[in-house]
Design a protein around this motif. Structure first.
Motif, PDB file in Angstrom:
ATOM      1  N   ASP A 186      49.087  14.600 -92.550  1.00 28.41           N
ATOM      2  CA  ASP A 186      48.385  15.874 -92.709  1.00 28.41           C
ATOM      3  C   ASP A 186      47.793  16.310 -91.367  1.00 28.41           C
ATOM      4  O   ASP A 186      47.050  15.538 -90.744  1.00 28.41           O
ATOM      5  N   VAL A 187      48.122  17.520 -90.936  1.00 26.20           N
ATOM      6  CA  VAL A 187      47.575  18.047 -89.677  1.00 26.20           C
ATOM      7  C   VAL A 187      47.146  19.491 -89.864  1.00 26.20           C
ATOM      8  O   VAL A 187      47.724  20.224 -90.671  1.00 26.20           O
ATOM      9  N   LYS A 188      46.130  19.893 -89.125  1.00 24.55           N
ATOM     10  CA  LYS A 188      45.663  21.286 -89.137  1.00 24.55           C
ATOM     11  C   LYS A 188      46.184  21.966 -87.870  1.00 24.55           C
ATOM     12  O   LYS A 188      45.944  21.494 -86.756  1.00 24.55           O
ATOM     13  N   SER A 189      46.894  23.051 -88.049  1.00 27.32           N
ATOM     14  CA  SER A 189      47.497  23.733 -86.907  1.00 27.32           C
ATOM     15  C   SER A 189      46.438  24.455 -86.065  1.00 27.32           C
ATOM     16  O   SER A 189      45.636  25.223 -86.603  1.00 27.32           O
ATOM     17  N   PRO A 190      46.447  24.232 -84.737  1.00 26.42           N
ATOM     18  CA  PRO A 190      45.475  24.894 -83.867  1.00 26.42           C
ATOM     19  C   PRO A 190      45.897  26.314 -83.478  1.00 26.42           C
ATOM     20  O   PRO A 190      45.128  27.034 -82.844  1.00 26.42           O
ATOM     21  N   LEU A 191      47.128  26.723 -83.861  1.00 23.67           N
ATOM     22  CA  LEU A 191      47.592  28.072 -83.551  1.00 23.67           C
ATOM     23  C   LEU A 191      48.703  28.484 -84.518  1.00 23.67           C
ATOM     24  O   LEU A 191      49.240  27.648 -85.256  1.00 23.67           O
ATOM     25  N   THR A 192      49.029  29.766 -84.513  1.00 22.84           N
ATOM     26  CA  THR A 192      50.101  30.290 -85.365  1.00 22.84           C
ATOM     27  C   THR A 192      51.389  30.373 -84.551  1.00 22.84           C
ATOM     28  O   THR A 192      51.389  30.962 -83.458  1.00 22.84           O
ATOM     29  N   ASP A 194      56.096  29.906 -84.883  1.00 18.09           N
ATOM     30  CA  ASP A 194      57.342  29.569 -85.565  1.00 18.09           C
ATOM     31  C   ASP A 194      58.180  28.722 -84.625  1.00 18.09           C
ATOM     32  O   ASP A 194      58.229  28.995 -83.409  1.00 18.09           O
ATOM     33  N   TYR A 195      58.849  27.720 -85.189  1.00 19.48           N
ATOM     34  CA  TYR A 195      59.686  26.867 -84.338  1.00 19.48           C
ATOM     35  C   TYR A 195      60.778  26.215 -85.173  1.00 19.48           C
ATOM     36  O   TYR A 195      60.490  25.534 -86.164  1.00 19.48           O
ATOM     37  N   GLU A 196      62.026  26.475 -84.782  1.00 25.24           N
ATOM     38  CA  GLU A 196      63.190  25.869 -85.419  1.00 25.24           C
ATOM     39  C   GLU A 196      63.167  26.009 -86.947  1.00 25.24           C
ATOM     40  O   GLU A 196      63.409  25.057 -87.684  1.00 25.24           O
ATOM     41  N   GLY A 197      62.829  27.215 -87.405  1.00 23.61           N
ATOM     42  CA  GLY A 197      62.862  27.490 -88.834  1.00 23.61           C
ATOM     43  C   GLY A 197      61.599  27.153 -89.598  1.00 23.61           C
ATOM     44  O   GLY A 197      61.513  27.394 -90.810  1.00 23.61           O
ATOM     45  N   SER A 198      60.619  26.611 -88.935  1.00 27.11           N
ATOM     46  CA  SER A 198      59.350  26.265 -89.586  1.00 27.11           C
ATOM     47  C   SER A 198      58.227  27.162 -89.063  1.00 27.11           C
ATOM     48  O   SER A 198      58.235  27.561 -87.896  1.00 27.11           O
ATOM     49  N   SER A 199      57.289  27.475 -89.958  1.00 30.77           N
ATOM     50  CA  SER A 199      56.172  28.343 -89.581  1.00 30.77           C
ATOM     51  C   SER A 199      54.844  27.628 -89.799  1.00 30.77           C
ATOM     52  O   SER A 199      54.667  26.905 -90.783  1.00 30.77           O
ATOM     53  N   PHE A 200      53.911  27.859 -88.864  1.00 38.58           N
ATOM     54  CA  PHE A 200      52.589  27.254 -88.943  1.00 38.58           C
ATOM     55  C   PHE A 200      51.542  28.329 -88.678  1.00 38.58           C
ATOM     56  O   PHE A 200      51.731  29.196 -87.815  1.00 38.58           O
ATOM     57  N   VAL A 201      50.461  28.284 -89.429  1.00 35.19           N
ATOM     58  CA  VAL A 201      49.386  29.271 -89.299  1.00 35.19           C
ATOM     59  C   VAL A 201      48.113  28.580 -88.827  1.00 35.19           C
ATOM     60  O   VAL A 201      47.743  27.518 -89.353  1.00 35.19           O
ATOM     61  N   LYS A 202      47.445  29.169 -87.866  1.00 35.51           N
ATOM     62  CA  LYS A 202      46.223  28.605 -87.306  1.00 35.51           C
ATOM     63  C   LYS A 202      45.179  28.348 -88.399  1.00 35.51           C
ATOM     64  O   LYS A 202      44.921  29.197 -89.244  1.00 35.51           O
ATOM     65  N   GLY A 203      44.599  27.147 -88.386  1.00 33.77           N
ATOM     66  CA  GLY A 203      43.554  26.797 -89.328  1.00 33.77           C
ATOM     67  C   GLY A 203      44.052  26.237 -90.640  1.00 33.77           C
ATOM     68  O   GLY A 203      43.261  25.712 -91.422  1.00 33.77           O
ATOM     69  N   ASP A 227      52.547  23.315 -71.894  1.00 32.69           N
ATOM     70  CA  ASP A 227      52.663  21.879 -72.147  1.00 32.69           C
ATOM     71  C   ASP A 227      51.327  21.257 -72.517  1.00 32.69           C
ATOM     72  O   ASP A 227      51.273  20.274 -73.251  1.00 32.69           O
ATOM     73  N   TYR A 228      50.238  21.846 -72.036  1.00 33.60           N
ATOM     74  CA  TYR A 228      48.918  21.315 -72.372  1.00 33.60           C
ATOM     75  C   TYR A 228      48.637  21.512 -73.864  1.00 33.60           C
ATOM     76  O   TYR A 228      48.029  20.661 -74.517  1.00 33.60           O
ATOM     77  N   GLY A 229      49.101  22.639 -74.416  1.00 35.53           N
ATOM     78  CA  GLY A 229      48.945  22.875 -75.846  1.00 35.53           C
ATOM     79  C   GLY A 229      49.794  21.917 -76.661  1.00 35.53           C
ATOM     80  O   GLY A 229      49.373  21.452 -77.725  1.00 35.53           O
ATOM     81  N   ARG A 230      50.999  21.630 -76.168  1.00 37.27           N
ATOM     82  CA  ARG A 230      51.852  20.674 -76.873  1.00 37.27           C
ATOM     83  C   ARG A 230      51.215  19.286 -76.892  1.00 37.27           C
ATOM     84  O   ARG A 230      51.281  18.568 -77.893  1.00 37.27           O
ATOM     85  N   GLN A 231      50.590  18.911 -75.792  1.00 32.90           N
ATOM     86  CA  GLN A 231      49.911  17.615 -75.733  1.00 32.90           C
ATOM     87  C   GLN A 231      48.856  17.519 -76.835  1.00 32.90           C
ATOM     88  O   GLN A 231      48.708  16.469 -77.473  1.00 32.90           O
ATOM     89  N   LYS A 232      48.130  18.610 -77.067  1.00 34.27           N
ATOM     90  CA  LYS A 232      47.094  18.607 -78.094  1.00 34.27           C
ATOM     91  C   LYS A 232      47.705  18.379 -79.473  1.00 34.27           C
ATOM     92  O   LYS A 232      47.181  17.612 -80.285  1.00 34.27           O
ATOM     93  N   ARG A 233      48.832  19.050 -79.745  1.00 35.37           N
ATOM     94  CA  ARG A 233      49.468  18.896 -81.057  1.00 35.37           C
ATOM     95  C   ARG A 233      50.084  17.512 -81.224  1.00 35.37           C
ATOM     96  O   ARG A 233      50.100  16.949 -82.318  1.00 35.37           O
ATOM     97  N   GLN A 234      50.585  16.942 -80.149  1.00 37.15           N
ATOM     98  CA  GLN A 234      51.103  15.576 -80.215  1.00 37.15           C
ATOM     99  C   GLN A 234      49.989  14.597 -80.577  1.00 37.15           C
ATOM    100  O   GLN A 234      50.187  13.669 -81.370  1.00 37.15           O
ATOM    101  N   LYS A 235      48.815  14.818 -80.019  1.00 38.85           N
ATOM    102  CA  LYS A 235      47.675  13.952 -80.317  1.00 38.85           C
ATOM    103  C   LYS A 235      47.292  14.055 -81.794  1.00 38.85           C
ATOM    104  O   LYS A 235      46.934  13.062 -82.427  1.00 38.85           O
ATOM    105  N   LEU A 236      47.391  15.276 -82.352  1.00 37.25           N
ATOM    106  CA  LEU A 236      47.067  15.474 -83.763  1.00 37.25           C
ATOM    107  C   LEU A 236      48.021  14.671 -84.655  1.00 37.25           C
ATOM    108  O   LEU A 236      47.595  14.032 -85.618  1.00 37.25           O
TER     109      LEU A 236
END
Length: 334
Positions: A186-192, A194-203, A227-236
């Protein structure tokens, strides 16, 4: 990873004479149940112990890097320790080549201050490779391609003047399998986005399987922080997986452990891990994050993140202070 069960009699003992025999029988059953649970716990602990030892033995691989200090003595004396965390793209999206280290983080754990520091290094950071001068300058994630973990450690120690005591390497293909084995994260998306057919909404919080978790953590071009934003999501994602993997059920799950051992390498021994778990545990509950900030530049047709000497010095100071070491000047030749 302990599981505790508390058993209590459901009703009080009747205080009349004809209930004495039933009372004694009830307590015998109670203590028999406790003994049975104890035996089961010991068996589970034994299986867990064997599973973990077998897994760590399969994962162990020496880096061959030039160490700046004796890591074994650091643990023995319960001194602050540093661990390099690396993530490769091998095994993801059908890739079978060696790949590069898309995730590079230096973690310091200080049992004296009970603090943990996690510093991210940009994958495109412009560096000189100590053992491959003809290939320099290069991006830091190429150090692994040319010279494995050994070169990556040598590069980081040169550029940031900080000892790397241990490393942990995980490939993304194995991460996908591990997430599936624990039933998703379970992860909470820090931003909205779309990527490779999947969608994520901030919060919004999402329950992700292995494939979705990789999509969530891989995107970087439409992230305003790159890349700094990607690092944050990888940590999540990694943090969520760690929370799921501390269950005793996971430790007893050989498929999960197999996926971990197949996709990971480390020079931490089983005893090293026990020492960290026993004496450094409290420090991991107090984590602060930082990163080396670079500036995007095109050099010789390549896009680099140039981390200034002042920024390298700042990061070096942060890391060395968190290790309880005196600060020192970073070698400007690197």
């Amino acid at each position: 990873m302990n599981s505790q069960n508390q058993w209590e009699p459901r009703r009080s003992v009747r205080e009349h004479n004809d209930g004495i025999h039933k009372s004694h029988l009830g307590w015998k059953i109670f203590w028999a149940a406790i003994a049975s649970l104890g035996i089961i716990a010991l068996v589970c602990a034994g299986v867990a112990w064997w599973n973990i030892r077998s897994t760590t033995n399969e994962m162990y691989t020496s880096s061959g890097a030039t160490r700046e200090r004796n890591a074994a003595q650091v643990l023995k004396k319960r001194e602050p320790v540093s661990i390099l965390l690396l993530g490769t793209d091998t095994g993801a999206l059908g890739r079978s080549d060696k790949g590069r280290t898309d995730t590079i983080m230096i973690m310091t754990i200080n049992p004296k201050t009970n603090k943990t520091k996690l510093v991210s290094i940009p994958r495109d950071m412009k560096v000189n490779l100590p053992d491959y001068p003809s290939e320099s300058p290069a991006k830091i994630n190429a150090a692994y391609t040319y010279g494995n973990v050994k070169e990556t450690i040598n590069v980081l120690q040169k550029h940031f003047g900080t000892p790397i005591d241990f490393y942990v390497l995980v490939n993304m293909g194995g991460l996908k399998k591990a997430i599936n084995q624990v039933g998703g994260v379970d992860v909470k998306s820090p931003l909205t986005f779309d990527y490779e057919g999947s969608s994520f909404v901030k919060g919004h919080t999402y329950h992700l399987d292995g494939a979705e978790a990789l999509k969530f953590s891989r995107m970087r071009y439409t992230d305003p922080d790159g890349d700094y934003g990607r690092q944050k999501r990888q940590k999540l994602v990694i943090s969520a997986l760690l929370k799921k993997s501390v269950s005793y059920k996971t430790v007893l799950n050989r498929k999960f452990l197999k996926s971990v051992s197949d996709s990971s390498k480390t020079d931490l021994t089983f005893d090293d891990m026990l020492t960290l778990a026993k004496h450094y545990r409290k420090a991991t509950k107090n984590v602060s994050q930082d990163h080396a900030q670079g500036e995007g530049r095109n050099i010789g047709g390549q896009a680099f993140e140039v981390v200034s000497s002042d920024e390298q010095q700042r990061v070096s100071d942060v890391l060395r202070q968190s290790l309880g070491l005196e600060t020192k000047s970073v070698d400007e030749d690197y």
